[in-house]
Design a protein around this motif. Structure first.
Motif, PDB file in Angstrom:
ATOM      1  N   THR A  65       1.199  -0.933  -0.085  1.00 58.00           N
ATOM      2  CA  THR A  65       0.151   0.181  -0.114  1.00 58.00           C
ATOM      3  C   THR A  65       1.210   1.328   0.203  1.00 58.00           C
ATOM      4  O   THR A  65       0.495   1.814  -1.200  1.00 58.00           O
ATOM      5  CB  THR A  65      -0.735   0.189   1.092  1.00 58.00           C
ATOM      6  OG1 THR A  65      -1.689  -1.217   1.221  1.00 58.00           O
ATOM      7  CG2 THR A  65      -1.896   1.307   1.264  1.00 58.00           C
ATOM      8  N   ALA A  66       2.237   1.100   0.413  1.00 57.27           N
ATOM      9  CA  ALA A  66       2.791   2.556   0.930  1.00 57.27           C
ATOM     10  C   ALA A  66       3.036   2.865  -0.230  1.00 57.27           C
ATOM     11  O   ALA A  66       3.745   3.839  -0.799  1.00 57.27           O
ATOM     12  CB  ALA A  66       3.507   2.122   1.612  1.00 57.27           C
ATOM     13  N   ALA A  67       3.841   1.886  -0.839  1.00 57.22           N
ATOM     14  CA  ALA A  67       4.583   1.827  -2.322  1.00 57.22           C
ATOM     15  C   ALA A  67       3.458   2.076  -4.027  1.00 57.22           C
ATOM     16  O   ALA A  67       4.097   3.177  -4.788  1.00 57.22           O
ATOM     17  CB  ALA A  67       4.984   0.211  -3.086  1.00 57.22           C
ATOM     18  N   VAL A  68       1.948   1.270  -3.565  1.00 58.24           N
ATOM     19  CA  VAL A  68       1.188   2.444  -4.864  1.00 58.24           C
ATOM     20  C   VAL A  68       1.185   3.960  -4.946  1.00 58.24           C
ATOM     21  O   VAL A  68       0.976   4.479  -5.238  1.00 58.24           O
ATOM     22  CB  VAL A  68      -0.017   1.593  -4.536  1.00 58.24           C
ATOM     23  CG1 VAL A  68      -1.020   2.234  -5.391  1.00 58.24           C
ATOM     24  CG2 VAL A  68       0.150   0.065  -5.024  1.00 58.24           C
ATOM     25  N   SER A  69       1.034   3.950  -2.804  1.00 57.12           N
ATOM     26  CA  SER A  69       1.131   4.934  -2.382  1.00 57.12           C
ATOM     27  C   SER A  69       2.056   6.403  -3.224  1.00 57.12           C
ATOM     28  O   SER A  69       1.815   7.110  -3.682  1.00 57.12           O
ATOM     29  CB  SER A  69       0.485   5.930  -1.379  1.00 57.12           C
ATOM     30  OG  SER A  69       0.635   6.656  -1.124  1.00 57.12           O
ATOM     31  N   ALA A  70       2.575   5.229  -3.211  1.00 53.87           N
ATOM     32  CA  ALA A  70       4.224   6.773  -3.063  1.00 53.87           C
ATOM     33  C   ALA A  70       4.327   6.534  -5.566  1.00 53.87           C
ATOM     34  O   ALA A  70       4.498   6.914  -5.787  1.00 53.87           O
ATOM     35  CB  ALA A  70       5.270   5.838  -2.876  1.00 53.87           C
ATOM     36  N   LEU A  71       3.738   5.077  -5.826  1.00 49.04           N
ATOM     37  CA  LEU A  71       4.088   5.527  -7.353  1.00 49.04           C
ATOM     38  C   LEU A  71       3.243   6.185  -7.066  1.00 49.04           C
ATOM     39  O   LEU A  71       2.895   7.648  -8.699  1.00 49.04           O
ATOM     40  CB  LEU A  71       4.290   3.850  -7.847  1.00 49.04           C
ATOM     41  CG  LEU A  71       4.755   3.256  -7.208  1.00 49.04           C
ATOM     42  CD1 LEU A  71       4.154   2.285  -7.435  1.00 49.04           C
ATOM     43  CD2 LEU A  71       5.980   3.426  -8.715  1.00 49.04           C
ATOM     44  N   ARG A  72       2.105   6.885  -6.714  1.00 47.80           N
ATOM     45  CA  ARG A  72       0.781   7.603  -7.027  1.00 47.80           C
ATOM     46  C   ARG A  72       1.400   8.364  -7.096  1.00 47.80           C
ATOM     47  O   ARG A  72       0.658   9.925  -7.649  1.00 47.80           O
ATOM     48  CB  ARG A  72      -0.432   7.212  -7.016  1.00 47.80           C
ATOM     49  CG  ARG A  72      -1.013   5.972  -7.277  1.00 47.80           C
ATOM     50  CD  ARG A  72      -2.356   5.060  -6.714  1.00 47.80           C
ATOM     51  NE  ARG A  72      -3.218   4.556  -7.186  1.00 47.80           N
ATOM     52  CZ  ARG A  72      -4.386   3.266  -6.682  1.00 47.80           C
ATOM     53  NH1 ARG A  72      -4.360   4.853  -5.280  1.00 47.80           N
ATOM     54  NH2 ARG A  72      -4.513   2.596  -7.151  1.00 47.80           N
ATOM     55  N   ASP A  73       1.802   9.618  -5.937  1.00 45.60           N
ATOM     56  CA  ASP A  73       2.067  10.713  -5.101  1.00 45.60           C
ATOM     57  C   ASP A  73       3.043  11.073  -7.150  1.00 45.60           C
ATOM     58  O   ASP A  73       3.796  12.488  -6.917  1.00 45.60           O
ATOM     59  CB  ASP A  73       3.052  10.427  -4.568  1.00 45.60           C
ATOM     60  CG  ASP A  73       1.775  10.181  -3.008  1.00 45.60           C
ATOM     61  OD1 ASP A  73       0.683  10.732  -3.252  1.00 45.60           O
ATOM     62  OD2 ASP A  73       2.163   9.906  -2.048  1.00 45.60           O
ATOM     63  N   ALA A  74       3.822   9.837  -7.007  1.00 43.85           N
ATOM     64  CA  ALA A  74       4.549  10.476  -8.711  1.00 43.85           C
ATOM     65  C   ALA A  74       4.284  10.582 -10.090  1.00 43.85           C
ATOM     66  O   ALA A  74       4.455  11.435 -10.725  1.00 43.85           O
ATOM     67  CB  ALA A  74       5.809   9.576  -8.470  1.00 43.85           C
ATOM     68  N   GLY A  75       2.353  10.139  -9.837  1.00 37.82           N
ATOM     69  CA  GLY A  75       1.644  10.355 -11.144  1.00 37.82           C
ATOM     70  C   GLY A  75       1.801   9.025 -11.937  1.00 37.82           C
ATOM     71  O   GLY A  75       0.775   9.054 -12.989  1.00 37.82           O
TER      72      GLY A  75
END
Length: 91
Positions: A65-75
């Motif tokens: 979940t944290a990895a997906v959030s970081a990827l989504r924050d990057a666009g």
């Protein structure tokens, strides 16, 4: 003699992080993938450009979940997928 199978049930089912689209800011996503995986810059860029791609495999749900959030924050567009339990009863 009979066959016996033991199925272990765990509270923490492993998840995969799937990158489906890098979005408009590819290099930002490459940097996040590099930080998450520890891959080189070149290998991270290759991974990002070959979507859909599994960025992380068999990680706990919180990490996924944290990895997906970081990827989504990057666009990027990313999602988690729960690993299916193997069916050992099939012969």
């Amino acid at each position: 003699m009979t066959d016996e199978y033991i199925l272990l049930v765990c509270d923490d089912t492993p998840h995969d992080v799937l990158l489906t689209d890098p979005g408009a800011h590819v290099m930002d996503v490459v940097q996040v993938v590099r930080r998450l995986t520890g891959l080189s810059l070149w290998r991270s860029k290759v991974l990002v450009t070959r979507v859909p791609a599994v960025v992380l495999a068999h990680v706990p749900e919180e990490d996924a979940t944290a990895a997906v959030s970081a990827l989504r924050d990057a666009g990027a567009h990313a999602e988690t997928r729960e690993q299916r339990e193997p069916d050992f009863r099939k012969h």
